[in-house]
Design a protein around this motif. Structure first.
Motif, mmCIF file in Angstrom:
data_model
loop_
_atom_site.group_PDB
_atom_site.id
_atom_site.type_symbol
_atom_site.label_atom_id
_atom_site.label_comp_id
_atom_site.label_asym_id
_atom_site.label_seq_id
_atom_site.Cartn_x
_atom_site.Cartn_y
_atom_site.Cartn_z
ATOM 1 N N ILE A 221 -2.494 -13.965 -3.969
ATOM 2 C CA ILE A 221 -3.579 -12.982 -3.936
ATOM 3 C C ILE A 221 -3.139 -11.628 -4.488
ATOM 4 N N GLY A 222 -1.855 -11.499 -4.782
ATOM 5 C CA GLY A 222 -1.386 -10.248 -5.371
ATOM 6 C C GLY A 222 0.124 -10.224 -5.508
ATOM 7 N N TYR A 223 0.601 -9.329 -6.359
ATOM 8 C CA TYR A 223 2.040 -9.138 -6.523
ATOM 9 C C TYR A 223 2.284 -7.715 -6.994
ATOM 10 N N GLN A 224 3.463 -7.222 -6.683
ATOM 11 C CA GLN A 224 3.835 -5.866 -7.079
ATOM 12 C C GLN A 224 5.262 -5.887 -7.595
ATOM 13 N N VAL A 225 5.428 -5.487 -8.844
ATOM 14 C CA VAL A 225 6.758 -5.442 -9.452
ATOM 15 C C VAL A 225 7.314 -4.029 -9.313
ATOM 16 N N TYR A 226 8.543 -3.942 -8.837
ATOM 17 C CA TYR A 226 9.224 -2.656 -8.696
ATOM 18 C C TYR A 226 10.407 -2.594 -9.662
ATOM 19 N N SER A 227 11.038 -1.455 -9.708
ATOM 20 C CA SER A 227 12.176 -1.293 -10.613
ATOM 21 C C SER A 227 13.344 -2.186 -10.216
ATOM 22 N N ASN A 228 13.372 -2.620 -8.950
ATOM 23 C CA ASN A 228 14.479 -3.474 -8.504
ATOM 24 C C ASN A 228 14.009 -4.682 -7.698
ATOM 25 N N GLY A 229 12.708 -4.990 -7.763
ATOM 26 C CA GLY A 229 12.261 -6.116 -6.956
ATOM 27 C C GLY A 229 10.821 -6.521 -7.184
ATOM 28 N N LEU A 230 10.365 -7.411 -6.294
ATOM 29 C CA LEU A 230 9.029 -7.994 -6.409
ATOM 30 C C LEU A 230 8.505 -8.331 -5.024
ATOM 31 N N ASP A 231 7.261 -7.947 -4.750
ATOM 32 C CA ASP A 231 6.559 -8.372 -3.543
ATOM 33 C C ASP A 231 5.528 -9.422 -3.937
ATOM 34 N N VAL A 232 5.533 -10.550 -3.226
ATOM 35 C CA VAL A 232 4.592 -11.637 -3.490
ATOM 36 C C VAL A 232 3.685 -11.792 -2.277
ATOM 37 N N HIS A 233 2.383 -11.583 -2.467
ATOM 38 C CA HIS A 233 1.408 -11.672 -1.378
ATOM 39 C C HIS A 233 0.621 -12.979 -1.520
ATOM 40 N N THR A 234 0.653 -13.808 -0.477
ATOM 41 C CA THR A 234 0.000 -15.112 -0.542
ATOM 42 C C THR A 234 -1.255 -15.145 0.325
ATOM 43 N N SER A 235 -2.066 -16.167 0.102
ATOM 44 C CA SER A 235 -3.317 -16.322 0.848
ATOM 45 C C SER A 235 -3.073 -16.666 2.312
ATOM 46 N N THR A 236 -1.847 -17.042 2.668
ATOM 47 C CA THR A 236 -1.516 -17.333 4.066
ATOM 48 C C THR A 236 -1.257 -16.053 4.855
ATOM 49 N N GLY A 237 -1.256 -14.925 4.160
ATOM 50 C CA GLY A 237 -1.025 -13.650 4.822
ATOM 51 C C GLY A 237 0.432 -13.237 4.873
ATOM 52 N N LYS A 238 1.288 -14.030 4.259
ATOM 53 C CA LYS A 238 2.716 -13.724 4.279
ATOM 54 C C LYS A 238 3.135 -13.038 2.986
ATOM 55 N N THR A 239 3.977 -12.033 3.126
ATOM 56 C CA THR A 239 4.511 -11.321 1.965
ATOM 57 C C THR A 239 5.987 -11.654 1.803
ATOM 58 N N ARG A 240 6.340 -12.084 0.617
ATOM 59 C CA ARG A 240 7.740 -12.374 0.299
ATOM 60 C C ARG A 240 8.296 -11.196 -0.494
ATOM 61 N N GLN A 241 9.438 -10.706 -0.060
ATOM 62 C CA GLN A 241 10.055 -9.569 -0.748
ATOM 63 C C GLN A 241 11.340 -10.024 -1.429
#
Length: 264
Positions: A221-241
């Motif tokens: 459902i979304g993702y955010q790329v940073y200068s040193n990483g990535l956040d992955v947002h899933t439909s289960t409500g869990k965010t992977r960093q």
């Protein structure tokens, strides 16, 4: 010709070459100052080299300086277009600039070339031997990283009291103010595993030594790329960093790849 006359002739020839190199350097600087080099200007550079009789050794004196000046002018908007890249490479060839003398600039050119390819739909394809891929699945990004999750890192009791014993008569007392405490949990984001992040045309995968997961793009459902990483947002409500400690990580490349594969 006398000995001293010979020395004088050599000195005059040397000074003449110095003047020619200086004049060539001046005209070259004017040509590349605006960051645009036309075909006519490239021909002018070639003509000046021939007229002044400049050798590859002579060009080494001004070539690297001119190439870097042209590179800086073309990078003033932080973008190297395909035409600008062609112009820079033409200048590099004409001035006999060796790659090892401009390694930083050449690395930037390669990076911008990769970004243009991705924008045009030409994604890098990485051959992997340790990842089980699905049919027609290709890996476009692969890099070592660490997985971080929010976990309870400390528990403690707060607010408990045994109260105060109050004697009201001989052999009779009451305890007042007694109450149980409550457990308080402190949470923090900690590293739970290390491994590799793979981005394919079908999913995002983390392959760790203890923990692995994959997310197909329908669950994303979304993702955010940073200068040193990535956040992955899933439909289960869990965010992977995901955190990349590798200096080879290029946030722009990952951003463009994700933008491409998630709309397919």
């Amino acid at each position: 010709m006398s000995f001293f006359a010979g020395i004088k002739a050599k000195w005059n020839a040397k000074m003449d070459k110095v003047l020619k190199i200086g004049d060539f350097d001046k005209q070259l600087t004017e040509i590349i100052a605006d960051g645009v080099v036309t075909n006519n200007e490239l021909e002018t550079i070639k003509r000046l080299i021939q007229e002044y009789g400049l050798t590859e050794k002579d060009l080494n004196i001004v070539g690297v300086k001119a190439f870097r000046a042209a590179f800086k002018a073309m990078m003033s908007d932080n973008i190297i277009t395909q035409q600008e890249e062609s112009d820079l490479l033409a200048i590099k060839d004409i001035l006999c600039v060796q790659n090892e003398l401009v390694t930083k600039e050449m690395a930037v050119l390669l990076e911008h070339q990769e970004l243009r390819n991705i924008q045009n739909g030409i994604l890098p394809v990485i051959e992997t031997g340790g990842i089980l891929l699905q049919r027609d699945e290709q890996v476009h990004f692969l890099l070592d990283c660490s997985l971080r999750e929010e976990r309870v890192v400390r528990r403690s009791y707060q607010g408990g009291s045994q109260g105060v014993s109050v004697r009201v008569a001989k052999g009779v007392s009451f305890r007042v103010g007694q109450h149980k405490g409550r457990m308080v949990s402190e949470r923090d984001v900690v590293v739970v595993d290390t491994g590799n992040l793979a981005v394919t045309n079908k999913r995002i995968m983390f392959l760790g030594s203890q923990k692995s997961f994959d997310v197909i793009y329908k669950q994303l459902i979304g993702y955010q790329v940073y200068s040193n990483g990535l956040d992955v947002h899933t439909s289960t409500g869990k965010t992977r960093q995901i955190i990349f400690d590798n200096k080879q990580f290029k946030a722009d490349v990952l951003q463009l790849i994700l933008d491409r594969v998630t709309i397919q």
